[in-house]
Design an enzyme around this catalytic site. Structure first.
Site, mmCIF file in Angstrom:
data_model
loop_
_atom_site.group_PDB
_atom_site.id
_atom_site.type_symbol
_atom_site.label_atom_id
_atom_site.label_comp_id
_atom_site.label_asym_id
_atom_site.label_seq_id
_atom_site.Cartn_x
_atom_site.Cartn_y
_atom_site.Cartn_z
ATOM 1 N N ASP A 10 0.821 -1.137 0.044
ATOM 2 C CA ASP A 10 0.075 0.024 0.162
ATOM 3 C C ASP A 10 0.670 1.323 0.026
ATOM 4 O OD1 ASP A 10 -2.483 1.486 0.661
ATOM 5 O OD2 ASP A 10 -1.355 1.912 2.312
ATOM 6 N N ASP A 12 -0.077 5.051 0.624
ATOM 7 C CA ASP A 12 -0.409 5.934 1.811
ATOM 8 C C ASP A 12 -0.362 5.277 3.290
ATOM 9 O OD1 ASP A 12 -0.626 8.499 -0.342
ATOM 10 O OD2 ASP A 12 -2.304 7.298 -0.949
#
Length: 193
Positions: A10, A12
């Site tokens: 991922d 952010d």
């Protein structure tokens, strides 16, 4: 025959500081410990892929084209630390978006596994030998649905209290990215922690 193993990441809150709906490359900075963790994981032969929901496109906050500069900045930060990013996959959709072409449910928006499945297909990746690392349960669920092992990086320990389904149960929970890397390394070397 698929033969690569990968770490799906991922963006952010996992790799970079979470600035909501950010498409400004100047605001993109690696979280402390990420570069070192990725360097150690890279030494074990893992490929790295970013898989990120980018609802800001569907909500009209920035264009899909703006994500090219985001990817370029992330590639630059990682390459400066000797880390190769093998792919950058993003989902621009959101069912409640204001831009009609992107306002829809889809198979690529995490917690669905579409981005991981596409990256695996395009890059000869064995999902059963791969990992998804993220900071929210949607990341974990996407990884589990794709057939990966998963690590929830839960610095503030808020997400672990929300686990409610089998698809949301991570293989491991780590307090930061460095610990996540250590857990994956131990498992890779020993088959267990």
């Amino acid at each position: 025959m698929r033969h690569h193993k990968a770490i799906f990441l991922d963006k952010d809150g996992t790799l970079i500081t979470n600035v909501p709906y950010n498409a400004d490359p100047a605001k993109i900075e690696l979280i402390e410990g990420v570069a070192e963790g990725l360097q150690r994981l890279g030494s074990l032969g893992y490929l790295f892929f970013v898989v990120t929901n980018q609802a800001g496109v569907a909500k009209g906050f920035f264009t899909e084209e703006a994500l090219t500069a985001v990817e370029d900045r992330l590639q630059h930060l990682l390459s400066n630390n000797g880390i190769a990013l093998s792919g950058f996959y993003y989902c621009p959709h959101h069912p409640e978006g204001s831009v009609p072409v992107y306002a829809k449910a889809c198979h690529c928006r995490k917690p669905m596994p579409g981005m991981l499945l596409e990256a695996a297909l395009n890059n000869d990746v064995r999902l059963d030998q791969s990992w998804m690392v993220g900071d929210i349960l949607d990341d974990v669920e996407a990884g589990n649905r794709a057939g990966c092992k998963t690590v929830l990086v839960d610095c503030a320990q808020h997400e672990r209290a929300k686990i409610s389904t089998d698809h949301q149960c991570p293989t491991f929970i780590a307090d930061d990215f460095g610990e996540a890397a250590n857990l994956i390394i131990k498992f890779t070397r020993n088959g267990e922690v």
